[in-house]
Design an enzyme around this catalytic site. Structure first.
Site, PDB file in Angstrom:
ATOM      1  N   ILE A  71       0.827  -1.213   0.000  1.00  0.00           N
ATOM      2  CA  ILE A  71       0.000   0.000   0.000  1.00  0.00           C
ATOM      3  C   ILE A  71       0.859   1.259   0.000  1.00  0.00           C
ATOM      4  O   ILE A  71       0.544   2.254  -0.639  1.00  0.00           O
ATOM      5  CB  ILE A  71      -0.944   0.010   1.224  1.00  0.00           C
ATOM      6  N   CYS A 130       9.129   0.382   8.248  1.00  0.00           N
ATOM      7  CA  CYS A 130       9.115   1.159   7.014  1.00  0.00           C
ATOM      8  C   CYS A 130      10.530   1.605   6.666  1.00  0.00           C
ATOM      9  O   CYS A 130      11.421   1.636   7.520  1.00  0.00           O
ATOM     10  CB  CYS A 130       8.202   2.368   7.155  1.00  0.00           C
ATOM     11  N   GLY A 244      -1.293 -13.841  10.363  1.00  0.00           N
ATOM     12  CA  GLY A 244      -1.905 -15.116  10.020  1.00  0.00           C
ATOM     13  C   GLY A 244      -2.978 -15.621  10.952  1.00  0.00           C
ATOM     14  O   GLY A 244      -3.410 -16.768  10.833  1.00  0.00           O
TER      15      GLY A 244
END
Length: 312
Positions: A71, A130, A244
């Site tokens: 994204i 990031c 998950g």
């Protein structure tokens, strides 16, 4: 039926239960589907100081047992977050944990000082997975020294609990985890997505516009369980398992490995009520196994029968 205690503690932050959304997989628009007061915490999408348009499309693709996304932390910027996002959750008793992303250590601290001292914010999650734009594109969370300095600086500007979101894309996550704990982190999020790639064999082009992305979903759960277990061996601060979790069994497995709380991401895209069903499933498990307090399960994996040859 006996009364169950699902409360957990992360620093001075007390949660009514251990279930919360993963940042980027939850938004205020979901309020029409269920009562946010049922969650342990809410974690809106990561915010950046300035508006960001995000990465090139396509940003998401489905793969076997999961999905890849890139994204790019699309964001409306800090002023919008302060004026709109935080007030949107003001009517709920569930604490808000703000996830923040920045381009430098100083910018992290600047944002944390503002957000951490804003009414309605109960904690800060540092997305240190990031890219560090002042470190040749290397993620903050890939370097123990940088992670230490970042957490230490943020802890110096706010009194709310600080949670470091770790990247699994490292040789030793334990080293990064210890650095964050030594710097004063109140908790560790284990972990962000795992770097992955998918190719359309007919067009021979990557399925993600940014070429590489992060894989999430059930495919990565065994890896995350292993990472939680490893971090638990070297750190004493609470761990938030992330990656998950599709049902209550997955969440309980992470708690047994050493997680205090659990974040739910991909499952909510498939079933928006997944988090509520997971909370109910944990209660059923506690009743079945005569567990009064969910904290009895934290790190309670029984590996006593394993031989020395099986240990890693």
């Amino acid at each position: 039926m006996k009364e169950l205690d699902l409360t957990v503690q992360i620093g001075k932050l007390k949660l009514k239960n251990p279930i919360m959304p993963a940042s980027g997989a939850f938004g205020h628009e979901m309020e029409s589907l269920f009562d946010f007061n049922q969650l342990g915490a809410v974690v809106p999408k990561s915010i950046t100081k300035y508006p960001r348009g995000g990465n090139a499309t396509p940003r998401v693709c489905e793969v076997n047992a999961g999905m890849i996304n890139s994204i790019g932390i699309q964001s409306k910027g800090l002023p919008y977050y302060l004026q709109h996002t935080i007030p949107a959750y003001a009517s709920y008793t569930t604490p808000l944990i703000a996830s923040i992303s920045a381009d430098s250590i100083d910018e992290y601290a600047e944002m944390a000082e503002v957000i951490g001292n804003t009414e309605g914010v109960s904690g800060i999650e540092l997305n240190i997975s990031c890219p560090n734009l002042k470190g040749d594109g290397k993620a903050f969370g890939m370097d123990a020294d940088i992670s230490y300095k970042l957490v230490e600086k943020v802890k110096g500007v706010t009194d709310v609990p600080v949670i470091a979101k770790l990247t699994p894309n490292v040789t030793s996550i334990q080293e990064i985890a210890r650095a964050c704990e030594d710097a004063g982190a109140d908790g560790l999020n284990v972990a962000n997505t795992i770097l992955a790639m998918a190719i359309d064999i007919h067009t021979r082009k990557p399925k993600i516009g940014n070429v590489l992305g992060g894989i999430s979903g059930p495919a990565i759960k065994p890896i995350i369980v292993r990472l939680i277990y490893q971090v638990r061996q070297v750190c004493s601060i609470p761990i938030i398992g992330c990656g998950g979790v599709m049902n209550a069994e997955d969440a309980i497995e992470m708690i047994l490995a050493g997680a205090t709380a659990v974040q739910v991401g991909t499952a909510s895209f498939i079933n928006p009520l997944a988090m509520i069903e997971i909370i109910d499933g944990i209660k059923d498990y506690m009743n079945e196994y005569n567990v009064n307090h969910v904290t009895e399960l934290i790190g309670a994996v029984d590996n006593s029968s394993l031989s020395a040859e099986c240990s890693i």
